[in-house]
Write an enzyme that holds these catalytic residues in place. Structure first.
Site, PDB file in Angstrom:
ATOM      1  N   VAL A  41       4.724  -8.833  -2.687  1.00 56.38           N
ATOM      2  CA  VAL A  41       3.902  -7.863  -1.953  1.00 56.38           C
ATOM      3  C   VAL A  41       3.987  -6.497  -2.618  1.00 56.38           C
ATOM      4  CG1 VAL A  41       5.678  -7.228  -0.223  1.00 56.38           C
ATOM      5  CG2 VAL A  41       3.263  -7.004   0.343  1.00 56.38           C
ATOM      6  N   GLY A  42       5.141  -6.191  -3.218  1.00 58.28           N
ATOM      7  CA  GLY A  42       5.283  -4.925  -3.939  1.00 58.28           C
ATOM      8  C   GLY A  42       4.465  -4.980  -5.226  1.00 58.28           C
TER       9      GLY A  42
ATOM     10  N   HIS B  98      18.473  -9.223  -4.562  1.00 53.12           N
ATOM     11  CA  HIS B  98      17.036  -9.190  -4.242  1.00 53.12           C
ATOM     12  C   HIS B  98      16.566 -10.536  -3.652  1.00 53.12           C
ATOM     13  CE1 HIS B  98      13.029  -7.094  -5.486  1.00 53.12           C
ATOM     14  NE2 HIS B  98      12.873  -7.773  -4.360  1.00 53.12           N
TER      15      HIS B  98
ATOM     16  N   SER C  73      12.912 -12.247   0.400  1.00 46.80           N
ATOM     17  CA  SER C  73      11.912 -13.267   0.758  1.00 46.80           C
ATOM     18  C   SER C  73      12.383 -14.685   0.456  1.00 46.80           C
ATOM     19  CB  SER C  73      10.601 -12.978   0.022  1.00 46.80           C
ATOM     20  OG  SER C  73      10.784 -13.069  -1.380  1.00 46.80           O
TER      21      SER C  73
HETATM   22  P1  NDP Z   1       3.442  -1.999   3.670  1.00 47.92           P
HETATM   23  O1  NDP Z   1       2.385  -1.510   2.750  1.00 47.92           O
HETATM   24  O2  NDP Z   1       3.048  -2.623   4.960  1.00 47.92           O
HETATM   25  O3  NDP Z   1       4.461  -0.830   3.983  1.00 47.92           O
HETATM   26  C1  NDP Z   1       4.793   0.135   3.048  1.00 47.92           C
HETATM   27  C2  NDP Z   1       5.300   1.347   3.779  1.00 47.92           C
HETATM   28  O4  NDP Z   1       5.691   2.316   2.812  1.00 47.92           O
HETATM   29  C3  NDP Z   1       4.260   1.995   4.678  1.00 47.92           C
HETATM   30  O5  NDP Z   1       4.753   2.090   5.981  1.00 47.92           O
HETATM   31  C4  NDP Z   1       4.098   3.369   4.069  1.00 47.92           C
HETATM   32  O6  NDP Z   1       3.978   4.388   5.030  1.00 47.92           O
HETATM   33  C5  NDP Z   1       5.429   3.557   3.376  1.00 47.92           C
HETATM   34  N1  NDP Z   1       5.332   4.671   2.461  1.00 47.92           N
HETATM   35  C6  NDP Z   1       4.431   4.875   1.468  1.00 47.92           C
HETATM   36  N2  NDP Z   1       4.619   6.081   0.922  1.00 47.92           N
HETATM   37  C7  NDP Z   1       5.648   6.641   1.588  1.00 47.92           C
HETATM   38  C8  NDP Z   1       6.308   7.885   1.488  1.00 47.92           C
HETATM   39  N3  NDP Z   1       5.933   8.798   0.578  1.00 47.92           N
HETATM   40  N4  NDP Z   1       7.341   8.135   2.328  1.00 47.92           N
HETATM   41  C9  NDP Z   1       7.730   7.220   3.233  1.00 47.92           C
HETATM   42  N5  NDP Z   1       7.127   6.023   3.378  1.00 47.92           N
HETATM   43  C10 NDP Z   1       6.108   5.743   2.566  1.00 47.92           C
HETATM   44  O7  NDP Z   1       4.305  -3.022   2.806  1.00 47.92           O
HETATM   45  P2  NDP Z   1       5.360  -4.123   3.284  1.00 47.92           P
HETATM   46  O8  NDP Z   1       6.007  -3.673   4.528  1.00 47.92           O
HETATM   47  O9  NDP Z   1       4.715  -5.446   3.258  1.00 47.92           O
HETATM   48  O10 NDP Z   1       6.404  -4.053   2.064  1.00 47.92           O
HETATM   49  C11 NDP Z   1       7.109  -2.871   1.812  1.00 47.92           C
HETATM   50  C12 NDP Z   1       7.889  -2.936   0.522  1.00 47.92           C
HETATM   51  O11 NDP Z   1       9.020  -3.780   0.680  1.00 47.92           O
HETATM   52  C13 NDP Z   1       7.157  -3.537  -0.671  1.00 47.92           C
HETATM   53  O12 NDP Z   1       6.364  -2.545  -1.308  1.00 47.92           O
HETATM   54  C14 NDP Z   1       8.274  -4.024  -1.559  1.00 47.92           C
HETATM   55  O13 NDP Z   1       8.632  -3.014  -2.467  1.00 47.92           O
HETATM   56  C15 NDP Z   1       9.427  -4.261  -0.599  1.00 47.92           C
HETATM   57  N6  NDP Z   1       9.768  -5.671  -0.460  1.00 47.92           N
HETATM   58  C16 NDP Z   1      11.040  -6.084  -0.766  1.00 47.92           C
HETATM   59  C17 NDP Z   1      11.419  -7.382  -0.574  1.00 47.92           C
HETATM   60  C18 NDP Z   1      12.791  -7.822  -0.899  1.00 47.92           C
HETATM   61  O14 NDP Z   1      12.962  -8.958  -1.314  1.00 47.92           O
HETATM   62  N7  NDP Z   1      13.798  -6.997  -0.720  1.00 47.92           N
HETATM   63  C19 NDP Z   1      10.485  -8.404  -0.077  1.00 47.92           C
HETATM   64  C20 NDP Z   1       9.172  -7.868   0.214  1.00 47.92           C
HETATM   65  C21 NDP Z   1       8.849  -6.549   0.028  1.00 47.92           C
HETATM   66  P3  NDP Z   1       2.538   4.769   5.681  1.00 47.92           P
HETATM   67  O15 NDP Z   1       2.301   3.653   6.623  1.00 47.92           O
HETATM   68  O16 NDP Z   1       2.758   6.052   6.331  1.00 47.92           O
HETATM   69  O17 NDP Z   1       1.565   4.789   4.552  1.00 47.92           O
HETATM   70  C1  DGY Z   2       8.160  -8.436  -3.029  1.00 49.23           C
HETATM   71  O1  DGY Z   2       7.396  -9.361  -2.667  1.00 49.23           O
HETATM   72  O2  DGY Z   2       7.753  -7.319  -3.327  1.00 49.23           O
HETATM   73  C2  DGY Z   2       9.617  -8.734  -3.040  1.00 49.23           C
HETATM   74  O3  DGY Z   2      10.374  -7.774  -3.582  1.00 49.23           O
HETATM   75  C3  DGY Z   2       9.984 -10.100  -3.447  1.00 49.23           C
HETATM   76  O4  DGY Z   2       9.488 -11.006  -2.519  1.00 49.23           O
END
Ligand code: NDP
Ligand code: DGY
Length: 330
Positions: free
Chosen positions: A85-86, A295, A298
């Protein structure tokens, strides 16, 4: 007088992925699939070779898809489908300029990642890795009133940095533990979404000052890069527990080390670091109050299978000019 066989499009898959998704690509009949058939990351030169002349690429977060890669791919490249998703590993501006579509995997990993974040939070706050160690190395001599005490969620204030899909799913899971108050920060208030957890939108400084647990679940962007630094750690409570399941680079790790080793904050749990893997001689690995995972947010069988199918479907839709199940809008 046979008709010429339709030209197959070239697809490059940068890693071994769950079979279900890979089979979809193989059986589509529209592409010739080449793969870096390994569990280890594709070396840069193999990535460049594989992507050259490709119409589609299925990549992971470990592959930087930058200008050089895009130039090497050439005009044929229509779609990038990332198994994540990132998308901070993708040079979005360059991709946009070239009119390439991007598929990604929102929603399907939200539950697994939120669950892991809660597990990491509890493991860190209640010192589980340390406790397990004492059982194995004879430090467990008797029940002691002050041994291995930690911090509980009951009556606490939890601060969520980035109340997106995963941030909300984390908060939703933490609420029944008796959290007293949720704070959140982000680009703007989201009252409808925050209502479910009665979350209060606050500036990041206030979140740092008032939270017993600080949880990072934001995207890595130029604005969030190095966001958690000396200044913010200095504002946090000495008893605070810091959890990061977003991206390692949102945190200044030197500053985090300082905060943890001088008692500025109580503990940290990190599912993500910068770089990944973290070198074995990294100072953070020497700290008892820092729990580091490789990491695995997921990483459930079901989620990774679903991710592989979604990534394959996104790719196929991109190749054939159809609507993708999950297309990144940028
Ligand atoms: P979303 O797009 O739903 O959420 C991202 C959030 O980041 C939003 O709430 C957004 O805030 C916030 N954001 C963006 N810019 C800023 C800022 N300047 N300050 C504070 N907050 C900010 O994505 P997901 O929830 O689906 O995923 C989030 C992240 O989690 C991914 O981008 C990825 O990097 C990470 N991830 C990690 C995983 C792991 O294995 N550890 C698994 C999956 C994801 P706003 O709503 O205000 O725009
Ligand atoms: C993502 O999806 O961004 C995680 O970091 C791995 O699932």
């Amino acid at each position: 007088f046979g008709m010429a066989a339709p030209q197959l499009m070239k697809v490059f898959v940068t890693r071994r992925i769950p079979q279900e998704g890979f089979e979809l690509l193989k059986q589509s009949g529209i592409c010739d699939v080449q793969q870096w058939d390994s569990d280890e990351p594709v070396p840069r030169e193999e990535l460049l070779k594989g992507i050259s002349g490709a119409h589609g690429v299925l990549c992971l977060l470990s592959e930087k898809i930058d200008k050089e890669v895009l130039d090497t791919a050439g005009n044929s490249l229509k779609v990038i489908s990332t198994f994540s998703v990132g998308y901070d590993h993708l040079a979005i501006e360059e991709i946009k300029k070239r009119g390439i579509r991007v598929g990604y995997t929102p929603d399907v990993l939200t539950d697994a990642t939120a669950e892991l974040t809660v597990a990491l939070l509890l493991a860190t706050a209640r010192r589980l890795p340390e406790a397990v160690e004492t059982v194995k190395n004879s430090e467990w001599t008797t029940w002691k009133p002050l041994h291995l005490c930690g911090y509980g969620l009951s009556n606490s204030t939890v601060g969520v940095v980035g109340l997106g899909r995963i941030g909300l799913a984390i908060a939703r899971r933490l609420k029944p533990f008796g959290v007293r108050k949720f704070l959140y920060t982000g680009q703007q208030p989201k009252p409808e979404i925050a209502a479910e957890i009665e979350g209060q939108f606050v500036p990041i400084n206030q979140l740092a000052e008032e939270s017993d647990f600080v949880i990072l679940s934001c995207a890595l962007t130029p604005q969030t890069q190095g966001l958690f630094n000396k200044q913010l750690f200095a504002k946090m409570k000495k008893t605070a527990v810091f959890i990061n399941s977003s991206r390692g680079a949102v945190v200044n790790q030197e500053d985090l080390y300082h905060a943890l080793s001088t008692g500025q904050i109580a503990a940290a749990g990190l599912d993500v670091t910068d770089p990944e893997p973290l070198p074995l001689n990294h100072p953070l690995l020497s700290l008892k109050n820092c729990v580091i995972l490789p990491h695995i947010g997921s990483a459930t069988y079901a989620t990774r299978t679903t991710m592989s199918i979604l990534t394959a479907r996104n790719l196929l839709a991109g190749l054939t000019g159809q609507e993708m199940p999950s297309e990144l809008q940028f």
